[in-house]
Enzyme design. Structure first.
Site, PDB file in Angstrom:
ATOM      1  CB  ALA A   1     -15.818 -59.830   7.033  1.00  0.00           C
ATOM      2  CD  GLU A   2     -18.228 -53.738   4.673  1.00  0.00           C
ATOM      3  OE1 GLU A   2     -19.261 -53.589   5.324  1.00  0.00           O
ATOM      4  OE2 GLU A   2     -17.325 -52.878   4.630  1.00  0.00           O
ATOM      5  CB  SER A   3     -19.923 -58.384   9.758  1.00  0.00           C
ATOM      6  OG  SER A   3     -20.274 -57.199  10.465  1.00  0.00           O
TER       7      SER A   3
ATOM      8  CB  THR B   1     -14.522 -56.445   2.216  1.00  0.00           C
ATOM      9  OG1 THR B   1     -14.366 -55.052   1.955  1.00  0.00           O
ATOM     10  CG2 THR B   1     -13.924 -56.772   3.568  1.00  0.00           C
TER      11      THR B   1
ATOM     12  CB  THR C   1     -20.920 -66.696   9.367  1.00  0.00           C
ATOM     13  OG1 THR C   1     -22.276 -66.701   9.782  1.00  0.00           O
ATOM     14  CG2 THR C   1     -20.892 -66.649   7.844  1.00  0.00           C
TER      15      THR C   1
ATOM     16  CD  GLU D   1     -26.018 -64.883   8.510  1.00  0.00           C
ATOM     17  OE1 GLU D   1     -26.262 -64.481   7.366  1.00  0.00           O
ATOM     18  OE2 GLU D   1     -26.239 -64.213   9.525  1.00  0.00           O
TER      19      GLU D   1
ATOM     20  CE1 TYR E   1     -20.981 -61.562   6.665  1.00  0.00           C
ATOM     21  CE2 TYR E   1     -22.830 -62.953   7.325  1.00  0.00           C
ATOM     22  CZ  TYR E   1     -21.540 -62.499   7.528  1.00  0.00           C
ATOM     23  OH  TYR E   1     -20.793 -62.972   8.581  1.00  0.00           O
TER      24      TYR E   1
ATOM     25  CB  ALA F   1     -23.480 -65.388  -1.580  1.00  0.00           C
TER      26      ALA F   1
ATOM     27  CE  LYS G   1     -17.279 -64.573   6.767  1.00  0.00           C
ATOM     28  NZ  LYS G   1     -16.026 -63.927   7.252  1.00  0.00           N
TER      29      LYS G   1
ATOM     30  CG  LEU H   1     -32.399 -58.244  17.420  1.00  0.00           C
ATOM     31  CD1 LEU H   1     -33.460 -57.357  16.806  1.00  0.00           C
ATOM     32  CD2 LEU H   1     -32.896 -59.694  17.479  1.00  0.00           C
TER      33      LEU H   1
ATOM     34  NE  ARG I   1     -30.532 -65.138  12.202  1.00  0.00           N
ATOM     35  CZ  ARG I   1     -31.498 -65.517  11.360  1.00  0.00           C
ATOM     36  NH1 ARG I   1     -32.229 -66.591  11.629  1.00  0.00           N
ATOM     37  NH2 ARG I   1     -31.715 -64.857  10.243  1.00  0.00           N
TER      38      ARG I   1
ATOM     39  CG  HIS J   1     -35.456 -62.867   7.855  1.00  0.00           C
ATOM     40  ND1 HIS J   1     -36.207 -62.012   8.628  1.00  0.00           N
ATOM     41  CD2 HIS J   1     -34.440 -63.276   8.652  1.00  0.00           C
ATOM     42  CE1 HIS J   1     -35.676 -61.910   9.826  1.00  0.00           C
ATOM     43  NE2 HIS J   1     -34.598 -62.683   9.861  1.00  0.00           N
TER      44      HIS J   1
HETATM   45  P1  NAD Z   1     -17.530 -56.126  12.441  1.00  0.00           P
HETATM   46  O1  NAD Z   1     -18.313 -55.599  11.284  1.00  0.00           O
HETATM   47  O2  NAD Z   1     -17.871 -55.675  13.815  1.00  0.00           O
HETATM   48  O3  NAD Z   1     -15.979 -55.831  12.229  1.00  0.00           O
HETATM   49  C1  NAD Z   1     -15.344 -56.003  10.996  1.00  0.00           C
HETATM   50  C2  NAD Z   1     -13.970 -55.361  11.084  1.00  0.00           C
HETATM   51  O4  NAD Z   1     -13.330 -55.555   9.822  1.00  0.00           O
HETATM   52  C3  NAD Z   1     -14.010 -53.849  11.337  1.00  0.00           C
HETATM   53  O5  NAD Z   1     -13.051 -53.496  12.306  1.00  0.00           O
HETATM   54  C4  NAD Z   1     -13.673 -53.247   9.987  1.00  0.00           C
HETATM   55  O6  NAD Z   1     -13.004 -52.001  10.075  1.00  0.00           O
HETATM   56  C5  NAD Z   1     -12.765 -54.324   9.402  1.00  0.00           C
HETATM   57  N1  NAD Z   1     -12.765 -54.279   7.935  1.00  0.00           N
HETATM   58  C6  NAD Z   1     -13.846 -54.231   7.106  1.00  0.00           C
HETATM   59  N2  NAD Z   1     -13.451 -54.164   5.831  1.00  0.00           N
HETATM   60  C7  NAD Z   1     -12.086 -54.175   5.846  1.00  0.00           C
HETATM   61  C8  NAD Z   1     -11.096 -54.130   4.841  1.00  0.00           C
HETATM   62  N3  NAD Z   1     -11.429 -54.019   3.542  1.00  0.00           N
HETATM   63  N4  NAD Z   1      -9.799 -54.189   5.208  1.00  0.00           N
HETATM   64  C9  NAD Z   1      -9.446 -54.282   6.513  1.00  0.00           C
HETATM   65  N5  NAD Z   1     -10.346 -54.307   7.510  1.00  0.00           N
HETATM   66  C10 NAD Z   1     -11.649 -54.256   7.185  1.00  0.00           C
HETATM   67  O7  NAD Z   1     -17.641 -57.704  12.315  1.00  0.00           O
HETATM   68  P2  NAD Z   1     -17.744 -58.826  13.440  1.00  0.00           P
HETATM   69  O8  NAD Z   1     -19.169 -58.995  13.795  1.00  0.00           O
HETATM   70  O9  NAD Z   1     -16.751 -58.557  14.486  1.00  0.00           O
HETATM   71  O10 NAD Z   1     -17.314 -60.111  12.593  1.00  0.00           O
HETATM   72  C11 NAD Z   1     -15.942 -60.461  12.456  1.00  0.00           C
HETATM   73  C12 NAD Z   1     -15.849 -61.718  11.603  1.00  0.00           C
HETATM   74  O11 NAD Z   1     -16.553 -62.774  12.222  1.00  0.00           O
HETATM   75  C13 NAD Z   1     -16.425 -61.561  10.211  1.00  0.00           C
HETATM   76  O12 NAD Z   1     -15.602 -62.255   9.304  1.00  0.00           O
HETATM   77  C14 NAD Z   1     -17.800 -62.211  10.300  1.00  0.00           C
HETATM   78  O13 NAD Z   1     -18.192 -62.724   9.055  1.00  0.00           O
HETATM   79  C15 NAD Z   1     -17.518 -63.309  11.310  1.00  0.00           C
HETATM   80  N6  NAD Z   1     -18.672 -63.739  12.120  1.00  0.00           N
HETATM   81  C16 NAD Z   1     -19.433 -62.798  12.779  1.00  0.00           C
HETATM   82  C17 NAD Z   1     -20.475 -63.247  13.603  1.00  0.00           C
HETATM   83  C18 NAD Z   1     -21.334 -62.265  14.367  1.00  0.00           C
HETATM   84  O14 NAD Z   1     -22.325 -62.680  14.987  1.00  0.00           O
HETATM   85  N7  NAD Z   1     -21.017 -60.991  14.409  1.00  0.00           N
HETATM   86  C19 NAD Z   1     -20.741 -64.617  13.730  1.00  0.00           C
HETATM   87  C20 NAD Z   1     -19.935 -65.518  13.019  1.00  0.00           C
HETATM   88  C21 NAD Z   1     -18.901 -65.073  12.237  1.00  0.00           C
HETATM   89  O1  DAU Z   2     -25.209 -66.250  12.334  1.00  0.00           O
HETATM   90  C1  DAU Z   2     -24.021 -65.511  12.333  1.00  0.00           C
HETATM   91  C2  DAU Z   2     -24.281 -64.142  11.754  1.00  0.00           C
HETATM   92  O2  DAU Z   2     -25.022 -63.418  12.739  1.00  0.00           O
HETATM   93  C3  DAU Z   2     -23.012 -63.382  11.391  1.00  0.00           C
HETATM   94  O3  DAU Z   2     -22.332 -64.072  10.378  1.00  0.00           O
HETATM   95  C4  DAU Z   2     -23.336 -61.961  10.940  1.00  0.00           C
HETATM   96  O4  DAU Z   2     -22.134 -61.246  10.714  1.00  0.00           O
HETATM   97  C5  DAU Z   2     -24.125 -61.280  12.034  1.00  0.00           C
HETATM   98  O5  DAU Z   2     -24.508 -59.997  11.617  1.00  0.00           O
HETATM   99  C6  DAU Z   2     -25.356 -62.100  12.411  1.00  0.00           C
HETATM  100  O6  DAU Z   2     -26.327 -62.086  11.322  1.00  0.00           O
HETATM  101  P1  DAU Z   2     -27.905 -61.931  11.587  1.00  0.00           P
HETATM  102  O7  DAU Z   2     -28.523 -61.398  10.370  1.00  0.00           O
HETATM  103  O8  DAU Z   2     -28.458 -63.169  12.179  1.00  0.00           O
HETATM  104  O9  DAU Z   2     -27.840 -60.812  12.784  1.00  0.00           O
HETATM  105  P2  DAU Z   2     -28.737 -59.519  13.039  1.00  0.00           P
HETATM  106  O10 DAU Z   2     -28.406 -59.038  14.404  1.00  0.00           O
HETATM  107  O11 DAU Z   2     -28.693 -58.562  11.911  1.00  0.00           O
HETATM  108  O12 DAU Z   2     -30.216 -60.118  13.087  1.00  0.00           O
HETATM  109  C7  DAU Z   2     -30.582 -61.109  14.032  1.00  0.00           C
HETATM  110  C8  DAU Z   2     -32.032 -61.473  13.781  1.00  0.00           C
HETATM  111  O13 DAU Z   2     -32.859 -60.326  14.126  1.00  0.00           O
HETATM  112  C9  DAU Z   2     -32.351 -61.769  12.328  1.00  0.00           C
HETATM  113  O14 DAU Z   2     -33.357 -62.765  12.262  1.00  0.00           O
HETATM  114  C10 DAU Z   2     -32.909 -60.450  11.784  1.00  0.00           C
HETATM  115  C11 DAU Z   2     -33.596 -59.869  12.997  1.00  0.00           C
HETATM  116  N1  DAU Z   2     -33.636 -58.380  13.077  1.00  0.00           N
HETATM  117  C12 DAU Z   2     -32.467 -57.714  12.903  1.00  0.00           C
HETATM  118  C13 DAU Z   2     -32.428 -56.338  12.970  1.00  0.00           C
HETATM  119  C14 DAU Z   2     -31.132 -55.582  12.761  1.00  0.00           C
HETATM  120  C15 DAU Z   2     -34.807 -57.721  13.360  1.00  0.00           C
HETATM  121  O15 DAU Z   2     -35.875 -58.350  13.552  1.00  0.00           O
HETATM  122  N2  DAU Z   2     -34.783 -56.355  13.438  1.00  0.00           N
HETATM  123  C16 DAU Z   2     -33.648 -55.629  13.229  1.00  0.00           C
HETATM  124  O16 DAU Z   2     -33.707 -54.374  13.292  1.00  0.00           O
END
Ligand code: NAD
Ligand code: DAU
Length: 348
Positions: free
Chosen positions: A84-86, A101, A131, A133, A156, A158, A160, A196, A220, A290
């Site tokens: 995913a784009e995350s 994606t 997620t 979210e 994002y 929306a 997901k 973060l 969070r 936010h």
């Molecule tokens: P990430 O951005 O670190 O990794 C995403 C991966 O997907 C990358 O390896 C990227 O190359 C690959 N990818 C992106 N577009 C692609 C495409 N078109 N085809 C094939 N591969 C592609 O993301 P993450 O933080 O590891 O999250 C993974 C999953 O978990 C996501 O679906 C995200 O929505 C979900 N998720 C993330 C969190 C979080 O806190 N990071 C929490 C809950 C759920």
């Molecule tokens: O809740 C699950 C989600 O958590 C996942 O689905 C997403 O893929 C993942 O990116 C994450 O989303 P958040 O937006 O919560 O994570 P992020 O680390 O970007 O931000 C965490 C909190 O910190 C949020 O309230 C925004 C804030 N923040 C973030 C950044 C990057 C800051 O204050 N400063 C920053 O520079």
């Protein structure tokens, strides 16, 4: 050998899921499908390169034909979909990429699985990793349960939410055997430094400002990434067909308190005077739309499947910092080039 296909396995969470499965199920072939976008990094899986039951395929899930061909060739019995784009901030700048994606890519995978399974769903499973979210934002109290209505606010979330609906629609319409997990914020080794915690670790190491959006009181619920990987393993194997499971740590932190805890731990580990890192905290312009607070009620996965987080936040954060300190080259590699351009645009 049965094949389990994991998408997004070169990313942050995906790499931990791949490692968990490769090591735990040597009798299964684990196929990692990833497009290697800016967030995908095969360095995350260097330790598995020579492992017999592991294979990597570079492919883009938006390319329907390529995905069909891979499914035809490898005939996976299970799919764990993380690609995913995350990043929320990137979705605000470029929503369409998230639709392509996260929505189209997911539907391409569902179509390919439906095609090769061809109504024979015995022993098959499509696990969609989502997620918290999608549920929107909470006020000061309450938790997201599996029954909470979807109310996404960012492009994002929306995208997901849309992908979650498609996965459920394939279950209801075609009988596709599916499970979903909706997890809270992950942290841990290999976390990309646009998010973060790793962004602040990187900036502390480089004596750069720690950007806190708005008043820093956004909340969070943080979970150590390996606990998420173990939850995915449990749900993939034992979750109820058609069901979804919330995954979270009962571990809420306001951003400002979290960053202060991180600063205190970093000062200690770097032998800096207490307060050195916290002096870098800088309040910056808020993220549009936010969400105030996320908090997961993880009772269902605990009661039904016995899952529970294995580390406290302070322990998990300490392990995470140690990993980044021991892997400074990893951090340097992922923050060169494109990352610098992204950073100066996002934080100008
Ligand atoms: P990430 O951005 O670190 O990794 C995403 C991966 O997907 C990358 O390896 C990227 O190359 C690959 N990818 C992106 N577009 C692609 C495409 N078109 N085809 C094939 N591969 C592609 O993301 P993450 O933080 O590891 O999250 C993974 C999953 O978990 C996501 O679906 C995200 O929505 C979900 N998720 C993330 C969190 C979080 O806190 N990071 C929490 C809950 C759920
Ligand atoms: O809740 C699950 C989600 O958590 C996942 O689905 C997403 O893929 C993942 O990116 C994450 O989303 P958040 O937006 O919560 O994570 P992020 O680390 O970007 O931000 C965490 C909190 O910190 C949020 O309230 C925004 C804030 N923040 C973030 C950044 C990057 C800051 O204050 N400063 C920053 O520079």
């Amino acid at each position: 050998m049965d094949t389990i296909l994991i998408t997004g396995g070169a990313g942050f969470i995906g790499s931990h899921v791949v490692r968990e499965f490769v090591n735990k199920y040597p009798e299964k072939k684990i196929l990692n499908l990833d497009a290697l976008t800016y967030a995908g990094n095969l360095e995350n899986l260097k330790d598995l390169e020579a492992t017999e039951n592991y294979e990597f395929i570079k492919a883009d899930i938006t390319d329907a034909q390529a995905i069909f061909d891979i499914f035809e060739k490898h005939q996976p019995i299970g799919v764990i979909h993380l690609a995913a784009e995350s990043h929320v901030d990137r979705s605000i700048t470029n929503p369409l990429e998230f639709v392509m994606t996260n929505v189209i890519g997911t539907v391409n995978l569902l179509n390919a699985a439906k095609h090769i399974w061809n109504g024979n769903f015995e022993g098959k499973r499509f696990h969609h990793v989502s997620t918290d979210e999608v549920y929107g934002a909470l006020g000061d109290t309450g938790f997201f349960t599996e029954e909470t209505s979807y109310d996404p606010h960012s492009p994002y979330s929306a995208s997901k939410a849309s992908s979650d609906h498609f996965v459920r629609a394939y279950h209801d319409t075609y009988g596709m055997p599916i499970v979903l997990t909706n997890c809270s914020n992950n942290y841990g080794p290999n976390h990309f430094p646009e998010k973060l915690i790793p962004l602040c670790i990187h900036n502390i190491l480089n004596n750069k400002p720690l950007p806190i959006y708005g008043n820093g009181k956004y909340t969070r619920d943080w979970l150590y990434v390996i606990d998420h990987a173990k939850a995915i393993d449990l749900v993939f194997h034992e979750g109820t067909n058609g069901g979804s499971y919330n995954v979270g740590g009962f571990n809420e932190w306001q951003n400002i308190d979290l960053v202060k805890e991180l600063c205190a731990q970093m000062d200690e580990k770097l032998n800096r005077t207490a307060g050195t890192s916290a002096a870098l905290i800088t309040y910056v312009k808020d993220r549009p739309g936010h969400d105030l607070r996320y908090a997961i009620d993880a009772t269902k996965i605990n009661k039904e499947l016995g899952w529970t987080p294995s580390v406290t936040f302070e322990e998990g954060l300490s392990k995470t910092i140690d990993w980044f300190l021991e892997n400074k080259q990893w951090l340097e590699n992922v923050t060169s080039g494109d990352y610098q351009r992204y950073y100066s645009q996002q934080y100008k």
